[in-house]
Scaffold this active site. Sequence first.
Site, PDB file in Angstrom:
ATOM      1  CE  LYS A  65      -1.241  -1.620  12.319  1.00  0.00           C
ATOM      2  NZ  LYS A  65      -2.087  -1.350  11.155  1.00  0.00           N
ATOM      3  CB  SER A  66       1.425   5.772  15.519  1.00  0.00           C
ATOM      4  OG  SER A  66       2.334   4.943  16.186  1.00  0.00           O
ATOM      5  N   GLY A  67      -1.694   5.587  13.848  1.00  0.00           N
ATOM      6  CA  GLY A  67      -2.630   6.454  13.125  1.00  0.00           C
ATOM      7  C   GLY A  67      -2.034   7.001  11.838  1.00  0.00           C
ATOM      8  CB  THR A  68       0.498   5.515   9.554  1.00  0.00           C
ATOM      9  OG1 THR A  68       0.986   4.811  10.689  1.00  0.00           O
ATOM     10  CG2 THR A  68       1.650   6.043   8.733  1.00  0.00           C
ATOM     11  CE  LYS A  85       1.988   5.483   3.724  1.00  0.00           C
ATOM     12  NZ  LYS A  85       0.729   4.772   3.687  1.00  0.00           N
ATOM     13  CG  HIS A 108       5.783   1.709  10.074  1.00  0.00           C
ATOM     14  ND1 HIS A 108       4.926   2.687  10.488  1.00  0.00           N
ATOM     15  CD2 HIS A 108       5.063   0.925   9.232  1.00  0.00           C
ATOM     16  CE1 HIS A 108       3.740   2.517   9.919  1.00  0.00           C
ATOM     17  NE2 HIS A 108       3.802   1.457   9.151  1.00  0.00           N
ATOM     18  NE  ARG A 124      -3.929   4.735  18.770  1.00  0.00           N
ATOM     19  CZ  ARG A 124      -4.669   3.794  18.211  1.00  0.00           C
ATOM     20  NH1 ARG A 124      -4.132   2.933  17.363  1.00  0.00           N
ATOM     21  NH2 ARG A 124      -5.960   3.696  18.501  1.00  0.00           N
ATOM     22  CE1 TYR A 131      -5.154   7.888  15.528  1.00  0.00           C
ATOM     23  CE2 TYR A 131      -5.838   7.641  17.819  1.00  0.00           C
ATOM     24  CZ  TYR A 131      -6.081   7.461  16.463  1.00  0.00           C
ATOM     25  OH  TYR A 131      -7.247   6.867  16.054  1.00  0.00           O
TER      26      TYR A 131
HETATM   27  N1  LIG Z   1      -9.071   7.135   8.833  1.00  0.00           N
HETATM   28  C1  LIG Z   1      -8.468   6.109   9.379  1.00  0.00           C
HETATM   29  N2  LIG Z   1      -8.061   5.120   8.591  1.00  0.00           N
HETATM   30  C2  LIG Z   1      -7.435   4.073   9.132  1.00  0.00           C
HETATM   31  N3  LIG Z   1      -7.193   3.959  10.451  1.00  0.00           N
HETATM   32  C3  LIG Z   1      -7.604   4.930  11.254  1.00  0.00           C
HETATM   33  C4  LIG Z   1      -8.269   6.034  10.780  1.00  0.00           C
HETATM   34  N4  LIG Z   1      -8.561   6.821  11.833  1.00  0.00           N
HETATM   35  C5  LIG Z   1      -8.115   6.243  12.916  1.00  0.00           C
HETATM   36  N5  LIG Z   1      -7.527   5.096  12.583  1.00  0.00           N
HETATM   37  C6  LIG Z   1      -6.943   4.190  13.550  1.00  0.00           C
HETATM   38  O1  LIG Z   1      -5.506   4.144  13.398  1.00  0.00           O
HETATM   39  C7  LIG Z   1      -5.049   2.857  13.803  1.00  0.00           C
HETATM   40  C8  LIG Z   1      -4.194   2.290  12.693  1.00  0.00           C
HETATM   41  O2  LIG Z   1      -2.991   2.991  12.649  1.00  0.00           O
HETATM   42  P1  LIG Z   1      -2.068   2.914  11.361  1.00  0.00           P
HETATM   43  O3  LIG Z   1      -2.735   3.720  10.308  1.00  0.00           O
HETATM   44  O4  LIG Z   1      -0.778   3.510  11.838  1.00  0.00           O
HETATM   45  O5  LIG Z   1      -1.935   1.490  10.983  1.00  0.00           O
HETATM   46  C9  LIG Z   1      -6.295   2.012  14.036  1.00  0.00           C
HETATM   47  O6  LIG Z   1      -6.544   2.039  15.443  1.00  0.00           O
HETATM   48  P2  LIG Z   1      -7.362   0.900  16.204  1.00  0.00           P
HETATM   49  O7  LIG Z   1      -6.777  -0.399  15.766  1.00  0.00           O
HETATM   50  O8  LIG Z   1      -7.171   1.220  17.640  1.00  0.00           O
HETATM   51  O9  LIG Z   1      -8.766   1.066  15.771  1.00  0.00           O
HETATM   52  C10 LIG Z   1      -7.374   2.769  13.299  1.00  0.00           C
HETATM   53  O10 LIG Z   1      -8.665   2.591  13.785  1.00  0.00           O
HETATM   54  C1  LIG Z   2       4.943  -7.217  11.688  1.00  0.00           C
HETATM   55  C2  LIG Z   2       4.934  -6.902  10.311  1.00  0.00           C
HETATM   56  C3  LIG Z   2       4.420  -5.561   9.984  1.00  0.00           C
HETATM   57  C4  LIG Z   2       4.031  -5.331   8.721  1.00  0.00           C
HETATM   58  C5  LIG Z   2       3.564  -4.090   8.364  1.00  0.00           C
HETATM   59  C6  LIG Z   2       3.497  -3.109   9.316  1.00  0.00           C
HETATM   60  O1  LIG Z   2       3.082  -1.854   8.973  1.00  0.00           O
HETATM   61  S1  LIG Z   2       1.618  -1.332   8.867  1.00  0.00           S
HETATM   62  O2  LIG Z   2       1.054  -1.233  10.203  1.00  0.00           O
HETATM   63  O3  LIG Z   2       0.820  -2.230   7.997  1.00  0.00           O
HETATM   64  O4  LIG Z   2       1.757  -0.023   8.242  1.00  0.00           O
HETATM   65  C7  LIG Z   2       3.879  -3.345  10.580  1.00  0.00           C
HETATM   66  C8  LIG Z   2       4.340  -4.572  10.933  1.00  0.00           C
END
Ligand SMILES: Nc1ncnc2c1ncn2[C@@H]1O[C@H](COP(=O)(O)O)[C@@H](OP(=O)(O)O)[C@H]1O
Ligand SMILES: CCc1ccc(OS(=O)(=O)O)cc1
Length: 284
Positions: free
Chosen positions: A55-58, A109, A111, A133, A196
Amino acid sequence: MAESEAETPSTPGEFESKYFEFHGVRLPPFCRGKMEEIANFPVRPSDVWIVTYPKSGTSLLQEVVYLVSQGADPDEIGLMNIDEQLPVLEYPQPGLDIIKELTSPRLIKSHLPYRFLPSDLHNGDSKVIYMARNPKDLVVSYYQFHRSLRTMSYRGTFQEFCRRFMNDKLGYGSWFEHVQEFWEHRMDSNVLFLKYEDMHRDLVTMVEQLARFLGVSCDKAQLEALSEHCHQLVDQCCNAEALPVGRGRVGLWKDIFTVSMNEKFDLVYKQKMGKCDLTFDFYL
Ligand SMILES: Nc1ncnc2c1ncn2[C@@H]1O[C@H](COP(=O)(O)O)[C@@H](OP(=O)(O)O)[C@H]1O
Ligand SMILES: CCc1ccc(OS(=O)(=O)O)cc1
């Protein structure tokens, strides 16, 4: 309510049992049994690795990296399934055997914390891009993710989830250790440490950094065009079509945290990050 939420209620106890501990770090079930193979995973000098705490904007970063390294059109990126092009090392799909056979240059990628990544990545030749992030927006995002994930279907309150985050009890372990460990390696020649919030604050500088790091030579005009394309990606990502309104923006945590939760969080943050000179933008 999403179908998955109704089907598989997950109490805090059930939630606990879904993880396993590896050298003191709580990892998701799909990592079980493959950590040794991951440590010995053969790395290539031409690889580019994107590493983040979840959830860091991957997803956004992978699009920008893809665009900078491959020069693809942003509209094209929107149409292709980019996740298929950039596998996650530890996920069940496509799996380590397939990733091993991908043609170069690979974009991969993960995590996983720094110390659990393939040992050849540690001071090796392949490039590693890490993105961090701010933890307040991140914990809100991770909570929403856990509530929607079929396999987790988290039913606890945000307050309880936030407590788990502060106590390092979530999948992929302590966010505090994850970012600090990478921060300690930010000067390694094969590591680029990004934030991020900078994608939203100063994307041009980030694109320049990425182009330099990836060895993409471009003149000023090409760099401007590239930055403009990346801007389009950020806008596309954060607009109402791609995500619910406001998603992905910096500072959303303010609508979710209570005053006392914020005070407690700041205290824990200070305790765990006190000695580290890494700073975050919590608002823009
Ligand atoms: N183009 C994009 N596609 C997907 N997620 C994006 C994005 N731009 C920003 N984000 C944000 O990145 C976070 C997801 O991170 P990751 O990609 O690591 O799973 C989400 O934050 P929020 O849940 O705060 O909206 C999402 O909204
Ligand atoms: C808690 C399980 C889990 C599964 C997948 C994850 O990665 S991602 O955010 O979908 O890229 C993280 C945690």
